[in-house]
Design a protein around this motif. Structure first.
Motif, PDB file in Angstrom:
ATOM      1  N   LEU A  26       0.830  -1.198   0.000  1.00  0.00           N
ATOM      2  CA  LEU A  26       0.000   0.000   0.000  1.00  0.00           C
ATOM      3  C   LEU A  26       0.867   1.251   0.000  1.00  0.00           C
ATOM      4  O   LEU A  26       0.574   2.210  -0.720  1.00  0.00           O
ATOM      5  CB  LEU A  26      -0.929  -0.012   1.216  1.00  0.00           C
ATOM      6  N   LYS A  27       1.935   1.260   0.775  1.00  0.00           N
ATOM      7  CA  LYS A  27       2.858   2.404   0.780  1.00  0.00           C
ATOM      8  C   LYS A  27       3.493   2.587  -0.594  1.00  0.00           C
ATOM      9  O   LYS A  27       3.626   3.711  -1.082  1.00  0.00           O
ATOM     10  CB  LYS A  27       3.954   2.202   1.823  1.00  0.00           C
ATOM     11  N   LEU A  28       3.883   1.481  -1.215  1.00  0.00           N
ATOM     12  CA  LEU A  28       4.481   1.572  -2.552  1.00  0.00           C
ATOM     13  C   LEU A  28       3.472   2.048  -3.587  1.00  0.00           C
ATOM     14  O   LEU A  28       3.795   2.829  -4.477  1.00  0.00           O
ATOM     15  CB  LEU A  28       5.061   0.222  -2.960  1.00  0.00           C
ATOM     16  N   ALA A  29       2.238   1.601  -3.464  1.00  0.00           N
ATOM     17  CA  ALA A  29       1.214   1.978  -4.434  1.00  0.00           C
ATOM     18  C   ALA A  29       0.838   3.448  -4.291  1.00  0.00           C
ATOM     19  O   ALA A  29       0.535   4.118  -5.284  1.00  0.00           O
ATOM     20  CB  ALA A  29      -0.023   1.105  -4.252  1.00  0.00           C
ATOM     21  N   GLN A  30       0.866   3.971  -3.076  1.00  0.00           N
ATOM     22  CA  GLN A  30       0.459   5.356  -2.874  1.00  0.00           C
ATOM     23  C   GLN A  30       1.478   6.351  -3.407  1.00  0.00           C
ATOM     24  O   GLN A  30       1.165   7.525  -3.535  1.00  0.00           O
ATOM     25  CB  GLN A  30       0.177   5.621  -1.401  1.00  0.00           C
ATOM     26  N   GLU A  31       2.679   5.902  -3.704  1.00  0.00           N
ATOM     27  CA  GLU A  31       3.641   6.786  -4.350  1.00  0.00           C
ATOM     28  C   GLU A  31       3.241   7.060  -5.789  1.00  0.00           C
ATOM     29  O   GLU A  31       3.573   8.104  -6.330  1.00  0.00           O
ATOM     30  CB  GLU A  31       5.037   6.154  -4.324  1.00  0.00           C
ATOM     31  N   TYR A  36      -7.316   7.208  -2.841  1.00  0.00           N
ATOM     32  CA  TYR A  36      -8.621   6.560  -3.009  1.00  0.00           C
ATOM     33  C   TYR A  36      -8.533   5.348  -3.934  1.00  0.00           C
ATOM     34  O   TYR A  36      -9.200   4.347  -3.705  1.00  0.00           O
ATOM     35  CB  TYR A  36      -9.651   7.566  -3.533  1.00  0.00           C
ATOM     36  N   VAL A  37      -7.731   5.439  -4.959  1.00  0.00           N
ATOM     37  CA  VAL A  37      -7.540   4.309  -5.870  1.00  0.00           C
ATOM     38  C   VAL A  37      -6.832   3.170  -5.140  1.00  0.00           C
ATOM     39  O   VAL A  37      -7.215   2.002  -5.263  1.00  0.00           O
ATOM     40  CB  VAL A  37      -6.744   4.745  -7.119  1.00  0.00           C
ATOM     41  N   ALA A  38      -5.822   3.506  -4.342  1.00  0.00           N
ATOM     42  CA  ALA A  38      -5.107   2.482  -3.575  1.00  0.00           C
ATOM     43  C   ALA A  38      -6.035   1.815  -2.573  1.00  0.00           C
ATOM     44  O   ALA A  38      -6.019   0.590  -2.402  1.00  0.00           O
ATOM     45  CB  ALA A  38      -3.907   3.097  -2.866  1.00  0.00           C
ATOM     46  N   GLY A  39      -6.882   2.610  -1.899  1.00  0.00           N
ATOM     47  CA  GLY A  39      -7.849   2.046  -0.960  1.00  0.00           C
ATOM     48  C   GLY A  39      -8.864   1.157  -1.645  1.00  0.00           C
ATOM     49  O   GLY A  39      -9.236   0.105  -1.125  1.00  0.00           O
ATOM     50  N   PHE A  40      -9.321   1.572  -2.818  1.00  0.00           N
ATOM     51  CA  PHE A  40     -10.279   0.766  -3.572  1.00  0.00           C
ATOM     52  C   PHE A  40      -9.704  -0.606  -3.902  1.00  0.00           C
ATOM     53  O   PHE A  40     -10.355  -1.627  -3.688  1.00  0.00           O
ATOM     54  CB  PHE A  40     -10.681   1.487  -4.861  1.00  0.00           C
TER      55      PHE A  40
END
Length: 65
Positions: A26-31, A36-40
């Motif tokens: 999740l940390k890598l994706a949020q970069e 909101y897309v990462a949470g989805f």
């Protein structure tokens, strides 16, 4: 046969490992993407993991007495 205590300890270790792995991804994706897309996608993949169990139990986990 594995005892209930050993099974519980094994499942706790697996859940901690999976939780840590999920937070790392999740940390890598949020970069790269919006929060909101990462949470989805986090909830989507969680749903995909739980959905076969829901189908197998024929949604009885949602029924009350």
């Amino acid at each position: 046969m594995i005892s209930n205590n050993k099974l519980a300890i094994f499942l706790i270790i697996i859940s901690v490992f999976c939780g840590t792995l999920m937070l790392t991804f999740l940390k890598l994706a949020q970069e790269e993407v919006n929060v909101y897309v990462a949470g989805f996608f986090r909830f989507l993949f969680g749903f995909l993991i739980i959905f076969p169990y829901m189908l197998k139990s024929k949604f009885t986990v949602f029924k009350t007495n």
